[in-house]
Design an enzyme around this catalytic site. Structure first.
Site, PDB file in Angstrom:
ATOM      1  N   PRO A 116      -0.761   0.999  11.258  1.00 52.95           N
ATOM      2  CA  PRO A 116       0.262   1.880  11.821  1.00 52.95           C
ATOM      3  C   PRO A 116      -0.182   2.640  13.072  1.00 52.95           C
ATOM      4  O   PRO A 116      -1.338   3.056  13.181  1.00 52.95           O
ATOM      5  CB  PRO A 116       0.555   2.863  10.683  1.00 52.95           C
ATOM      6  CG  PRO A 116      -0.609   2.783   9.774  1.00 52.95           C
ATOM      7  CD  PRO A 116      -1.121   1.377   9.882  1.00 52.95           C
ATOM      8  N   ASN A 117       0.778   2.771  13.961  1.00 56.09           N
ATOM      9  CA  ASN A 117       0.646   3.551  15.215  1.00 56.09           C
ATOM     10  C   ASN A 117      -0.201   2.867  16.288  1.00 56.09           C
ATOM     11  O   ASN A 117      -0.252   3.353  17.415  1.00 56.09           O
ATOM     12  CB  ASN A 117       0.108   4.972  14.943  1.00 56.09           C
ATOM     13  CG  ASN A 117       1.037   5.761  14.051  1.00 56.09           C
ATOM     14  OD1 ASN A 117       2.232   5.877  14.358  1.00 56.09           O
ATOM     15  ND2 ASN A 117       0.545   6.270  12.946  1.00 56.09           N
ATOM     16  N   ARG A 169      -0.502   6.801  23.169  1.00 53.92           N
ATOM     17  CA  ARG A 169      -0.926   7.646  22.060  1.00 53.92           C
ATOM     18  C   ARG A 169      -2.309   8.250  22.314  1.00 53.92           C
ATOM     19  O   ARG A 169      -3.287   7.520  22.473  1.00 53.92           O
ATOM     20  CB  ARG A 169      -0.989   6.750  20.825  1.00 53.92           C
ATOM     21  CG  ARG A 169      -1.561   7.376  19.621  1.00 53.92           C
ATOM     22  CD  ARG A 169      -1.831   6.330  18.546  1.00 53.92           C
ATOM     23  NE  ARG A 169      -2.276   7.021  17.363  1.00 53.92           N
ATOM     24  CZ  ARG A 169      -2.979   6.462  16.394  1.00 53.92           C
ATOM     25  NH1 ARG A 169      -3.301   5.194  16.459  1.00 53.92           N
ATOM     26  NH2 ARG A 169      -3.354   7.159  15.366  1.00 53.92           N
ATOM     27  N   TYR A 222      -8.025   7.332  22.358  1.00 56.09           N
ATOM     28  CA  TYR A 222      -7.883   5.877  22.187  1.00 56.09           C
ATOM     29  C   TYR A 222      -7.887   5.086  23.500  1.00 56.09           C
ATOM     30  O   TYR A 222      -7.835   3.860  23.472  1.00 56.09           O
ATOM     31  CB  TYR A 222      -6.601   5.575  21.396  1.00 56.09           C
ATOM     32  CG  TYR A 222      -6.622   6.160  19.995  1.00 56.09           C
ATOM     33  CD1 TYR A 222      -7.568   5.723  19.067  1.00 56.09           C
ATOM     34  CD2 TYR A 222      -5.724   7.159  19.610  1.00 56.09           C
ATOM     35  CE1 TYR A 222      -7.611   6.261  17.792  1.00 56.09           C
ATOM     36  CE2 TYR A 222      -5.759   7.697  18.331  1.00 56.09           C
ATOM     37  CZ  TYR A 222      -6.702   7.246  17.426  1.00 56.09           C
ATOM     38  OH  TYR A 222      -6.748   7.774  16.162  1.00 56.09           O
ATOM     39  N   ASN A 233      -8.179  -3.384  11.662  1.00 54.33           N
ATOM     40  CA  ASN A 233      -8.110  -1.958  11.969  1.00 54.33           C
ATOM     41  C   ASN A 233      -6.886  -1.458  11.205  1.00 54.33           C
ATOM     42  O   ASN A 233      -5.758  -1.589  11.665  1.00 54.33           O
ATOM     43  CB  ASN A 233      -7.959  -1.716  13.473  1.00 54.33           C
ATOM     44  CG  ASN A 233      -7.956  -0.220  13.802  1.00 54.33           C
ATOM     45  OD1 ASN A 233      -7.893   0.615  12.903  1.00 54.33           O
ATOM     46  ND2 ASN A 233      -8.014   0.095  15.091  1.00 54.33           N
ATOM     47  N   ALA A 261      -4.639   4.609   9.969  1.00 54.42           N
ATOM     48  CA  ALA A 261      -4.690   5.696   8.977  1.00 54.42           C
ATOM     49  C   ALA A 261      -4.767   5.181   7.541  1.00 54.42           C
ATOM     50  O   ALA A 261      -5.289   5.875   6.658  1.00 54.42           O
ATOM     51  CB  ALA A 261      -3.487   6.616   9.152  1.00 54.42           C
ATOM     52  N   GLU A 313     -14.365  -4.564   9.703  1.00 57.43           N
ATOM     53  CA  GLU A 313     -13.547  -3.357   9.917  1.00 57.43           C
ATOM     54  C   GLU A 313     -13.779  -2.859  11.342  1.00 57.43           C
ATOM     55  O   GLU A 313     -14.930  -2.764  11.788  1.00 57.43           O
ATOM     56  CB  GLU A 313     -13.992  -2.286   8.910  1.00 57.43           C
ATOM     57  CG  GLU A 313     -13.316  -0.937   9.096  1.00 57.43           C
ATOM     58  CD  GLU A 313     -13.815   0.104   8.073  1.00 57.43           C
ATOM     59  OE1 GLU A 313     -14.717  -0.219   7.263  1.00 57.43           O
ATOM     60  OE2 GLU A 313     -13.305   1.225   8.114  1.00 57.43           O
ATOM     61  N   HIS A 315     -12.611   0.147  14.335  1.00 53.24           N
ATOM     62  CA  HIS A 315     -11.881   1.340  14.795  1.00 53.24           C
ATOM     63  C   HIS A 315     -12.202   1.546  16.263  1.00 53.24           C
ATOM     64  O   HIS A 315     -13.372   1.408  16.665  1.00 53.24           O
ATOM     65  CB  HIS A 315     -12.296   2.591  14.009  1.00 53.24           C
ATOM     66  CG  HIS A 315     -12.020   2.450  12.550  1.00 53.24           C
ATOM     67  ND1 HIS A 315     -10.760   2.539  12.036  1.00 53.24           N
ATOM     68  CD2 HIS A 315     -12.847   2.166  11.519  1.00 53.24           C
ATOM     69  CE1 HIS A 315     -10.817   2.324  10.730  1.00 53.24           C
ATOM     70  NE2 HIS A 315     -12.074   2.082  10.389  1.00 53.24           N
ATOM     71  N   ARG A 373     -15.127  12.532  14.066  1.00 53.07           N
ATOM     72  CA  ARG A 373     -13.815  13.181  14.003  1.00 53.07           C
ATOM     73  C   ARG A 373     -13.637  13.941  12.674  1.00 53.07           C
ATOM     74  O   ARG A 373     -14.612  14.239  12.001  1.00 53.07           O
ATOM     75  CB  ARG A 373     -12.737  12.116  14.246  1.00 53.07           C
ATOM     76  CG  ARG A 373     -12.912  11.436  15.612  1.00 53.07           C
ATOM     77  CD  ARG A 373     -11.867  10.382  15.868  1.00 53.07           C
ATOM     78  NE  ARG A 373     -10.521  10.958  15.927  1.00 53.07           N
ATOM     79  CZ  ARG A 373      -9.401  10.241  15.841  1.00 53.07           C
ATOM     80  NH1 ARG A 373      -9.459   8.928  15.721  1.00 53.07           N
ATOM     81  NH2 ARG A 373      -8.225  10.834  15.902  1.00 53.07           N
TER      82      ARG A 373
HETATM   83  C1  DQA Z   1      -8.299   4.411  14.089  1.00 54.97           C
HETATM   84  C2  DQA Z   1      -8.894   5.669  13.452  1.00 54.97           C
HETATM   85  C3  DQA Z   1      -7.999   6.187  12.339  1.00 54.97           C
HETATM   86  O1  DQA Z   1      -8.562   7.359  11.769  1.00 54.97           O
HETATM   87  C4  DQA Z   1      -6.645   6.546  12.901  1.00 54.97           C
HETATM   88  O2  DQA Z   1      -5.775   6.964  11.853  1.00 54.97           O
HETATM   89  C5  DQA Z   1      -6.039   5.456  13.707  1.00 54.97           C
HETATM   90  C6  DQA Z   1      -6.889   4.649  14.572  1.00 54.97           C
HETATM   91  C7  DQA Z   1      -9.120   3.927  15.299  1.00 54.97           C
HETATM   92  O3  DQA Z   1      -8.925   2.783  15.699  1.00 54.97           O
HETATM   93  O4  DQA Z   1      -9.920   4.691  15.851  1.00 54.97           O
HETATM   94  O5  DQA Z   1      -4.822   5.290  13.715  1.00 54.97           O
HETATM   95  O6  DQA Z   1      -8.309   3.378  13.117  1.00 54.97           O
END
Ligand code: DQA
Length: 143
Positions: free
Chosen positions: A10-11, A18, A23, A74, A77, A98, A100, A107
């Site tokens: 998501p997002n 964003r 990011y 990825n 959240a 995994e 990110h 963070r």
């Molecule tokens: C994320 C890190 C997560 O904590 C966050 O909720 C994201 C992006 C990253 O790529 O840094 O949406 O996965």
């Protein structure tokens, strides 16, 4: 050709707009095109998906069984909350990496918990969009 599935949660469709200070300015499409090119260079066919819905992410993982050599995920959240995604990954028969974009350990504390890490072969975080390329290279090295 060996296939790799890259799953984005998501997002991540909002990358570029964003929180660019966290990011970066690249869009998800920019990163996807680089990942597809890096996949080709390493001899992989990269298939890419993004969803804001947990059930769609779970179905994609279930359907990846026996079709893909590796999943790069990825989960955004959902990384920090989804036992259901972790359980789906447990039944996958290939490598799991995994990714990110941000260094989640720099963070908020709730981002230090990952339900993906215990079932992942490797973890890449803090390298922005290049993290996906590093994950592809890591899979290449492990095959
Ligand atoms: C994320 C890190 C997560 O904590 C966050 O909720 C994201 C992006 C990253 O790529 O840094 O949406 O996965």
């Amino acid at each position: 050709m060996t296939k790799i599935l890259i799953i984005n949660g998501p997002n991540l469709n909002m990358l570029g707009k964003r929180e660019p200070e966290i990011y970066g300015n690249q869009t998800l499409d920019d990163i996807m095109n680089q990942a597809i090119a890096e996949g080709k260079r390493c001899g992989f066919e990269v298939v890419w998906m993004q969803s804001n819905k947990e059930d769609e992410l779970i179905s994609a993982i279930q359907e990846a069984r026996e079709k893909y050599r590796a999943i790069i995920i990825n989960a955004a959240a959902y990384t920090h909350s989804s036992i259901a995604i972790m359980d789906a990954l447990k039944s996958f028969d290939g490598q799991i990496i995994e990714v990110h974009l941000s260094n989640v350990y720099q963070r908020e504390e709730f981002r230090h918990v990952s339900y993906i890490s215990p079932v992942a072969n490797g973890i890449v975080c803090g390298f922005g969009g290049n993290g996906y390329l590093l994950a592809i290279q890591g899979i290449k090295g492990n095959i």
